[in-house]
Write a protein that holds these residues in place. Structure first.
Motif, PDB file in Angstrom:
ATOM      1  N   THR A   1      48.164  70.172  52.227  1.00  0.00           N
ATOM      2  CA  THR A   1      48.661  68.807  52.404  1.00  0.00           C
ATOM      3  C   THR A   1      49.697  68.477  51.346  1.00  0.00           C
ATOM      4  O   THR A   1      50.744  67.905  51.633  1.00  0.00           O
ATOM      5  N   PHE A   2      49.362  68.866  50.112  1.00  0.00           N
ATOM      6  CA  PHE A   2      50.265  68.515  49.018  1.00  0.00           C
ATOM      7  C   PHE A   2      51.609  69.220  49.162  1.00  0.00           C
ATOM      8  O   PHE A   2      52.658  68.638  48.893  1.00  0.00           O
ATOM      9  N   GLU A   3      51.541  70.447  49.622  1.00  0.00           N
ATOM     10  CA  GLU A   3      52.788  71.190  49.821  1.00  0.00           C
ATOM     11  C   GLU A   3      53.678  70.473  50.833  1.00  0.00           C
ATOM     12  O   GLU A   3      54.879  70.316  50.651  1.00  0.00           O
ATOM     13  N   LYS A   4      53.030  69.963  51.891  1.00  0.00           N
ATOM     14  CA  LYS A   4      53.768  69.229  52.918  1.00  0.00           C
ATOM     15  C   LYS A   4      54.336  67.931  52.339  1.00  0.00           C
ATOM     16  O   LYS A   4      55.466  67.537  52.617  1.00  0.00           O
ATOM     17  N   MET A   5      53.513  67.279  51.516  1.00  0.00           N
ATOM     18  CA  MET A   5      53.946  66.012  50.926  1.00  0.00           C
ATOM     19  C   MET A   5      55.162  66.192  50.026  1.00  0.00           C
ATOM     20  O   MET A   5      55.998  65.310  49.912  1.00  0.00           O
ATOM     21  N   MET A   6      55.216  67.335  49.372  1.00  0.00           N
ATOM     22  CA  MET A   6      56.254  67.535  48.359  1.00  0.00           C
ATOM     23  C   MET A   6      57.604  67.952  48.945  1.00  0.00           C
ATOM     24  O   MET A   6      58.588  68.070  48.227  1.00  0.00           O
ATOM     25  N   LYS A   7      57.627  68.175  50.259  1.00  0.00           N
ATOM     26  CA  LYS A   7      58.868  68.658  50.853  1.00  0.00           C
ATOM     27  C   LYS A   7      59.997  67.655  50.684  1.00  0.00           C
ATOM     28  O   LYS A   7      59.861  66.484  51.043  1.00  0.00           O
ATOM     29  N   LYS A   8      61.119  68.114  50.183  1.00  0.00           N
ATOM     30  CA  LYS A   8      62.331  67.298  50.036  1.00  0.00           C
ATOM     31  C   LYS A   8      62.106  66.031  49.210  1.00  0.00           C
ATOM     32  O   LYS A   8      62.673  64.991  49.501  1.00  0.00           O
ATOM     33  N   LYS A   9      61.247  66.092  48.222  1.00  0.00           N
ATOM     34  CA  LYS A   9      61.034  64.898  47.412  1.00  0.00           C
ATOM     35  C   LYS A   9      61.813  65.016  46.104  1.00  0.00           C
ATOM     36  O   LYS A   9      61.863  66.069  45.501  1.00  0.00           O
ATOM     37  N   GLU A  10      62.430  63.911  45.725  1.00  0.00           N
ATOM     38  CA  GLU A  10      63.266  63.951  44.526  1.00  0.00           C
ATOM     39  C   GLU A  10      62.870  62.942  43.461  1.00  0.00           C
ATOM     40  O   GLU A  10      62.964  63.198  42.280  1.00  0.00           O
ATOM     41  N   SER A  11      62.474  61.768  43.903  1.00  0.00           N
ATOM     42  CA  SER A  11      62.264  60.714  42.923  1.00  0.00           C
ATOM     43  C   SER A  11      60.810  60.251  42.954  1.00  0.00           C
ATOM     44  O   SER A  11      60.310  59.801  43.970  1.00  0.00           O
ATOM     45  N   PHE A  12      60.131  60.432  41.828  1.00  0.00           N
ATOM     46  CA  PHE A  12      58.698  60.165  41.774  1.00  0.00           C
ATOM     47  C   PHE A  12      58.415  58.937  40.927  1.00  0.00           C
ATOM     48  O   PHE A  12      59.096  58.677  39.942  1.00  0.00           O
TER      49      PHE A  12
END
Lengths: 826, 207
Positions: free
Chosen positions: A537-548
């Motif tokens: 799930t986390f891997e999917k969540m992290m896709k194309k994420k830049e700003s946290f």
């Protein structure tokens, strides 16, 4: 943030022959709005996703007709707003909107500020060419505050869009209207877009999305605010005033710490009584969305106040002998400064249980991170963040602004989110597909931060002990997993044509059991997640994420390991690419935390300002001397977005103000707002006079209200964090100090459009088992409360409201937000 | 535009035309002759003759040429703007006012106030309505703007009162329900013109 955008991402476009700068990837409509170019549009809301319901924003871009609300600008794009064909479409669309629209502008609440009226006039619709039999559409009350007149509705879907994309409740949706089908002849005779818009319009109407006649939502009223026509109006406001009779007083929402921009709209109470009364609260809904307390809790003014000299003299006496002043966060910066000055000159203690823990936490945070305040705000979260983590805040109740930002990121920035909280909430996971919600045990907030470190930190930067502590949670386990195995099987098949046998290869899938060694992150399990699924799930969540971004809430300030938590937060900030934002608990908590030196406890003779005490100053009208309520005074409030915002007096006040007392006690200036310039500059305030503070938004949504606090940043070493002490975990029956969504203090409770009672809130199952009324027994006292089921809560923890100061809930909870209690049926 | 005419400050002489009224008498003799001529010319008796004729008509033919005010009043033009009246719908007897507030908005002396509310029948109801006649200048804008021909100017022109500020409530101006049959349609300000139908384009109806 803005610097980056201005330098890197600006492109140039031409609208009607004039060249403008626009941000890359922006919609044409937003770019035009930001540059003060008018493109007609009904259904589009600046901070929400395009609905494409009205089709009136049709423009020609590089020779092609596009909808300005969902076509993005390209460098060198040439846009024409009006072409003969587009004007024809627009006129036809407006004519269609006017078909069967009731001719009751005379009584309609929206008349005078109605977008249907405006665009009908703007496009010069003076005759009608289309017709269709009307469908009977019933008027309904959707909730205690919402009134829907379906007859007036033009189904632009702005209400459903804002509810879904901004508020997060998604409490309303379009449903079938059951209207007549359009005459086929129109398809050929009328413009194309107008026809398809009409076709859709004729089929739909708005209704509560849960299928009943009632919306089950937070009653924020934002749907009514964005309604372009008079279809959605607050039940209280229906037919009570014309829009043009109301005078707008710019102000700031007084209850939550979001500092929402509002206008109090006032006019005389009645023909006999010419004193002004607040009829409603409106907002600049393209730039700010209000919560229910900001919109509906407006009539909390102190009406009975008079200049009672006897009370004034006894107040002076009381101040002279006072040892402690107890107050809460419902106070302006100026008043807070007065109290602080009083402390410096007369040596009284300042006691504020609402803010003290927050102030201490801020100090811990500053000491370990070097930042004087948190690093981002809700506006920039909504603009750029795509991954949000929320720890320690009951998002739905504590902080509407954070809830909106959390939701908006999911909807508009294709974001993901992690939500850590002991009380289960069924609403948060509905914000988006990529949300993992952890219902951990009370007291495990540190572990949540360790999990964040584990997931996001640059491992090279982490101190060794932290790294090994995190690794200690990882366990290798042998697991049997089912694996798909594709085998190629060769077979001999008889070829019928040739009569010979041929070798043919076939692919066959087989499920094979296999034993593998996997690393299990037990941290996830401890926090209430499922480690076997979390990695994927986390891997999917992290896709194309830049700003946290990480949102921190009130639970952390009241945690008994607050110092370690603040250090962990600083460590997260230093080692992960994550911005931090904190929720000040209620109203002006941040202002008080910055201005006042608060003491740990009260002692001796106590003056309570809107709080319990031996002598009580009260803006509620029930104390020993009256004070002005927040809608009766000028002053500034400090918001969650680190802004110092000016608010103005909407209603008359005839009594004494705190400054009158100060003039008698210490050397005070003439007016309350003369203190604005004296706000402490070493804590980030600026020396600006109240009347010089701006109060507006730019057309592109830039917030120009007041000023932003100056923040400082000192380089510090990585803080030394402690391991999580799991002994502080609470078990058994737990009470959580938390208000229902629209209640914040006595003032929201006083307002006649806020109905949430002072009670104990529990999940449906828990409420059933508790019965109607319970006695909540704390270590140091008991309180008897009604039990109310909150359908969106899950789990066994109960919420105890704290908005009534005189009930002393803060004292019952002591220095924490969670307490083990005994619940006894009454 | 040229500023010439603004620069000529000889106010009063530019564009006046004097009437030919002859030359006034100058010497004492001329003045005396004028008085005698006017006195004995006989025009006096023409006037007396008219009065005598009317008197005889009144005495013997019962043809009165005066009215006994205040017991009798002369009819006045429908366009006269006197104290306001609130009309009712002829069919149902309900009052016509829908509470739109346009009269309140347009009133240039700001003398109209009203309160409205959402009533039990889901309609807008006017709960209070008042006009301050101490301020009203009888301009007629309220009647002209009224979309329902609800507020009109009536025939009551006696506005003298003991105090300057006189208020009228909705009920004072409303046609009494028992006199509904006597209610006259208003022809004055804001009334529908006889050729109104010719000036609009009809909206198509699907049923």
């Amino acid at each position: 943030m803005s610097e980056l955008e201005t330098i890197d991402n600006m492109i140039s476009i031409t609208i009607d022959g004039t060249e403008f700068k626009a941000k890359e990837g922006e919609y044409i409509l937003n770019a035009a709005r930001a540059n003060n170019v008018f493109i007609p549009a009904i259904c589009y809301l600046t901070r929400c996703s395009p609905t494409l319901a009205c089709r009136i924003c049709l423009v020609e871009a590089d020779g092609k007709q596009v909808y300005a609300c969902n076509a993005k600008v390209k460098d060198g794009m040439n846009i024409t707003v009006d072409t003969p064909n587009i004007l024809e479409e627009r006129r036809a669309i407006m004519e269609v909107y006017d078909v069967n629209h009731p001719l009751q502008c005379g009584v309609c609440d929206k008349s005078g500020e109605c977008e249907l009226q405006n665009y009908t006039l703007h496009l010069g619709v003076d005759s009608q060419s289309y017709m269709i039999p009307d469908t009977k559409r019933e008027t309904a009350n959707w909730s205690s505050v919402l009134h829907y007149d379906a007859g007036l509705c033009i189904v632009c879907e702005r209400c459903t869009t804002v509810c879904k994309d901004m508020i997060g409740d998604a409490a309303i949706k379009t449903v079938k209207r059951g209207g007549e089908a359009l005459d086929k002849g129109f398809k050929d005779s009328m413009p194309k877009d107008a026809y398809s818009m009409w076709n859709k319009l004729q089929k739909s109407i708005i209704a509560p999305s849960n299928g009943t006649g009632e919306t089950n939502c937070s009653d924020c009223g934002e749907c009514a605010a964005v309604c372009p026509v008079g279809a959605l109006v607050s039940r209280d406001f229906v037919y009570s005033s014309n829009a043009w009779d109301l005078k707008r007083v710019p102000a700031v929402s007084a209850h939550s710490s979001d500092g929402f921009q509002i206008y109090y709209e006032v006019k005389p109470t009645s023909i006999e009584d010419r004193t002004e009364k607040i009829y409603r609260v409106t907002n600049e809904w393209n730039y700010v969305s209000l919560d229910g307390s900001a919109r509906f809790a407006y009539d909390f003014q102190n009406t009975t106040a008079t200049k009672d000299e006897k009370a004034f003299n006894s107040a002076i006496e009381a101040f002279k002998k006072a040892d402690t002043i107890r107050f809460n966060s419902m106070i302006t910066n100026e008043e807070a400064l007065m109290l602080q000055t009083l402390k410096e000159k007369m040596g009284v203690k300042l006691y504020n249980p609402e803010v003290k823990a927050f102030q201490t936490f801020l100090n811990y945070y500053e000491a370990s991170s070097g930042n004087s305040l948190w690093t981002t705000d809700t506006d920039s979260i909504m603009k750029k963040s795509d991954f949000v983590i929320s720890i320690g805040s009951a998002l739905r109740n504590d902080s509407p602004g954070m809830k909106y930002a959390f939701n908006n990121v999911q909807k508009l920035n294709k974001g993901a989110g992690l939500y850590f909280h002991p009380v289960g909430d069924t609403l948060i996971p509905t914000f988006g597909k990529n949300i993992e919600s952890f219902n951990h045990k009370v007291g495990l907030e540190e572990l949540a931060l360790y999990l964040v470190l584990d997931l996001f930190a640059d491992k090279d930067k982490l101190p060794e002990d932290v790294k090994s502590y995190i690794d200690s949670f990882k366990k290798s386990e042998k697991q049997t997993i089912q694996e798909k195995l594709v085998k190629t099987v060769k077979e001999m098949v008889l070829n019928e044509e040739s009569g010979e046998e041929e070798e043919v290869s076939k692919k066959v899938t087989e499920m094979v059991e296999k034993e593998v060694t996997v690393t299990v992150n037990t941290l996830v399990d401890i926090l209430g997640g499922d480690s076997s699924k979390f990695d994927a799930t986390f891997e999917k969540m992290m896709k194309k994420k830049e700003s946290f971004v990480m949102m921190l809430g009130e639970d952390l300030y009241y945690h008994n390991k607050a110092e370690n938590i603040a250090k962990l937060v600083a460590l997260v900030e230093a080692t992960c690419n994550i911005d931090i934002v904190m929720t000040p608990p209620k109203s002006n908590a941040l202002g008080v935390a910055l201005i006042c030196e608060l003491d740990d406890e009260q002692s001796g003779y106590t003056i309570g300002y809107n709080e319990n005490g031996d002598f009580r100053l009260s803006a509620l009208g029930n104390g020993d001397i009256d004070m002005p309520a927040m809608n009766q005074q000028e002053g500034t409030l400090t918001s969650m977005n680190k802004r110092v915002l000016p608010t103005n007096a909407a209603v008359d006040y005839n009594g004494y103000e705190l400054n009158d007392l100060m003039k008698e006690l210490i050397d005070a200036p003439e007016l309350t707002i003369d203190w604005t310039q004296k706000l402490p500059t070493d804590r980030g305030f600026k020396s600006v006079a109240f009347d010089d503070l701006p109060n507006s938004f730019e057309n592109d949504g830039t917030d120009n209200r007041g000023y932003i606090l100056e923040t400082s940043n000192v380089d510090t070493e990585l803080p030394k964090v402690e391991k999580c002490d799991e002994s502080s975990v609470l078990d058994g029956e737990i009470a959580y100090r938390c208000n229902p969504a629209r209640q914040f203090n006595d003032f929201t409770d006083k307002s006649h459009e806020i109905f949430e009672p002072f009670a104990l809130y529990a999940s449906k199952d828990k409420a059933e088992s508790l019965g109607e009324k319970v006695e909540v027994i704390f270590d140091n006292g008991t309180i008897t409360l009604d039990v109310i089921a909150d359908e969106k809560m899950t789990g066994d923890i109960v919420k105890v409201a704290d908005f009534k100061a005189l009930e002393g809930v803060y004292d019952l909870f002591g220095g924490s937000r969670y307490k083990t209690v005994t619940l006894r049926k009454v | 535009m040229s500023l010439e005419q603004f620069k000529n400050r000889n106010v009063g002489v530019q564009s006046y035309k004097t009437l030919d009224v002859g030359t006034p008498p100058k010497t004492g003799m001329e003045k005396f002759t004028q008085v005698v001529k006017r006195s004995v010319k006989g025009e006096l008796f023409v006037g007396l003759g008219v009065v005598m004729k009317r008197m005889l008509e009144a005495l013997f033919k019962n043809d009165m040429h005066t009215v006994k005010y205040p017991f009798e009043k002369m009819p006045i033009s429908p366009r006269y703007r006197a104290i306001h009246e609130m009309l009712r719908l002829l069919e149902s007897g309900n009052y016509r006012c829908i509470g739109c507030g346009l009269c309140e908005k347009i009133c240039i002396s700001n003398c109209i106030s009203m309160e409205t509310r959402y009533d039990e029948n889901q309609r807008k109801e006017v709960s209070e309505y008042t006009i301050n006649f101490g301020r009203c200048i009888f301009c007629g804008y309220c009647a002209e703007v009224c979309p329902e021909l609800a507020i009109v100017h009536g025939q009551r022109y006696e506005t003298a009162s003991e105090q300057r500020a006189g208020f009228s409530l909705f009920e004072d101006m409303l046609t009494p329900i028992d006199q509904l049959n006597l209610q006259q349609e208003f022809d004055g300000f804001g009334a529908v013109s006889p050729n109104a139908d010719d000036n609009i384009k009809q909206t198509p109806l699907a049923y």
